[in-house]
Design an enzyme around this catalytic site. Structure first.
Site, PDB file in Angstrom:
ATOM      1  N   HIS A 185     105.208  48.229   8.572  1.00  0.00           N
ATOM      2  CA  HIS A 185     104.469  48.521   7.345  1.00  0.00           C
ATOM      3  C   HIS A 185     104.347  50.033   7.234  1.00  0.00           C
ATOM      4  O   HIS A 185     104.546  50.770   8.201  1.00  0.00           O
ATOM      5  CB  HIS A 185     103.073  47.878   7.331  1.00  0.00           C
ATOM      6  CG  HIS A 185     102.164  48.357   8.428  1.00  0.00           C
ATOM      7  ND1 HIS A 185     101.631  49.631   8.458  1.00  0.00           N
ATOM      8  CD2 HIS A 185     101.707  47.739   9.543  1.00  0.00           C
ATOM      9  CE1 HIS A 185     100.871  49.767   9.530  1.00  0.00           C
ATOM     10  NE2 HIS A 185     100.913  48.639  10.212  1.00  0.00           N
ATOM     11  N   ASP A 231     100.696  33.111  24.310  1.00  0.00           N
ATOM     12  CA  ASP A 231     100.886  33.586  25.671  1.00  0.00           C
ATOM     13  C   ASP A 231      99.537  33.878  26.328  1.00  0.00           C
ATOM     14  O   ASP A 231      98.777  34.735  25.865  1.00  0.00           O
ATOM     15  CB  ASP A 231     101.731  34.856  25.651  1.00  0.00           C
ATOM     16  CG  ASP A 231     102.288  35.207  27.011  1.00  0.00           C
ATOM     17  OD1 ASP A 231     101.490  35.575  27.889  1.00  0.00           O
ATOM     18  OD2 ASP A 231     103.516  35.103  27.191  1.00  0.00           O
ATOM     19  N   SER A 240     101.630  46.834  15.642  1.00  0.00           N
ATOM     20  CA  SER A 240     102.479  46.718  14.456  1.00  0.00           C
ATOM     21  C   SER A 240     103.860  47.277  14.751  1.00  0.00           C
ATOM     22  O   SER A 240     104.000  48.356  15.327  1.00  0.00           O
ATOM     23  CB  SER A 240     101.871  47.484  13.279  1.00  0.00           C
ATOM     24  OG  SER A 240     101.723  48.846  13.590  1.00  0.00           O
TER      25      SER A 240
END
Length: 354
Positions: free
Chosen positions: A171, A298, A313
């Site tokens: 992003h 996980d 990110s």
């Protein structure tokens, strides 16, 4: 999204194309069949924690304020003249500016009405402003707060050995005051070292906190900051200890619900492979940064960070041996879930890098 979780957050940690089918066609033809020889496009997956240091093109207006003049009158010259938060000042009386210091210097040299060339929502315009002499410090001021630099921590998504390009974050870097994408004047992709991982909890996204190092030896130079990540040219080849060889790119049609993996760097400063589930896929004709919903399964990642945290990110999403996307957002009300973008949208953005 229409589910129970509606809020999401960009996960750039704070410190302060559609591709051609599944492969590339290379020159030359098969000597027997006389058809193009097609080889799948491959990338080196990322997962490294990286620092992003960026100089903004022009000077971004992030605030407007009243100035008290010598008679005690309070005036906001920028607001009166029509300046808006989110405007980018490109020049003053024809002189280009790229920093807050340059703006202040020019305004105090001119000491009279100035003409600002401004970019707003992609359109250029001229705004005329008469500075006010501040009673507080004796400086001429426009009544604006401006920004020219930004920095943060995120994750490298991929390195393309075919053209020496990289993509990260998934992003764009936005200004928190204006929520606008910051245009790149120049910048660097730097190695970073994770110092602390703040665990994410429902209602409060966690965060990776780190420092930049080897600043004199950057991983690459930034050329582009857009809605789907930051992109540029690498200074040298970037390797991945988890995947010794590049892996194929997966198109959105090859993404399926079920088990996948993300690569991220947390407290031990080593890239780890963590299991996730792709729960929902949005087939897209137009690029969008919310292409799929993933859920962290996980146990190790959940124990260390609570799930997805700011700074992750750009973490590449790998499924069936292909790099299919990158993590982009975390759900504010569910730290184990977040959005991912299809890798093809990121690659489309890097196609014009030189």
């Amino acid at each position: 999204m229409r589910g129970s979780v509606k809020k999401s957050a960009l996960i750039l940690g704070v410190l302060l194309l559609s591709i051609a089918a599944a492969g590339q066609v290379f020159p030359g033809r098969d000597s027997q069949a006389d058809v193009p020889v097609v080889t799948e496009r491959v990338l080196v997956p990322g997962g490294q924690s990286v620092g992003v240091r960026m100089d903004v093109r022009g000077v971004l207006v992030v605030g407007l304020e009243e100035i008290e003049n010598e008679t005690g009158e309070k005036i906001n010259p920028g607001l009166v003249s029509g300046l808006q938060i989110g405007d980018t000042i490109l020049s003053i009386n024809g002189t280009k500016v790229s920093s807050a210091d340059e703006v202040q210097t020019l305004v105090n040299e001119i000491r009279d009405t100035v003409k600002l060339k401004v970019k707003r929502n992609g359109q250029k315009m001229t705004v005329t402003v008469k500075p006010v002499l501040s009673k507080k410090d004796g400086l001429y001021k426009l009544g604006i707060w401006v920004k020219d630099k930004t920095a943060g921590i995120g994750t490298l998504t991929y390195y393309d050995p075919a053209n020496n390009t990289f993509g990260a974050l998934g992003h764009g870097i936005v200004d928190v005051e204006t929520n606008s994408i910051l245009p790149v004047e120049s910048g660097q992709l730097l190695q970073s070292q994770v110092q602390e991982v703040k665990e994410g909890r429902d209602g409060s996204p966690g965060e990776i906190r780190g420092i930049f190092y080897h600043t004199s030896d950057p991983l690459g130079n930034l050329q582009k900051n857009c809605r789907f990540g930051v992109f540029g040219k690498a200074s040298k080849a970037i390797s991945n200890p988890v995947y010794s060889d590049p892996i194929p790119v997966g198109t959105q049609d090859q993404v399926e619900k079920g088990k996948a993996y993300i690569l991220s760097t947390l407290g031990n400063n080593e890239i780890h492979k963590y299991e996730v589930q792709i729960e929902r896929i949005k087939r897209q004709k137009e690029p969008d940064d919310k292409s799929m919903i993933i859920r962290v399964t996980d146990p190790e990642l959940i124990e260390e960070s609570g799930g997805i945290v700011q700074g992750m990110s750009g973490s590449p999403i790998i499924q069936n041996g292909r790099i299919v996307g990158a993590v982009t957002h975390v759900f504010v009300n569910d730290a184990k879930r977040g959005y991912g973008i299809f890798i093809q949208w990121m690659l489309e953005e890097s196609a014009d890098l030189k």
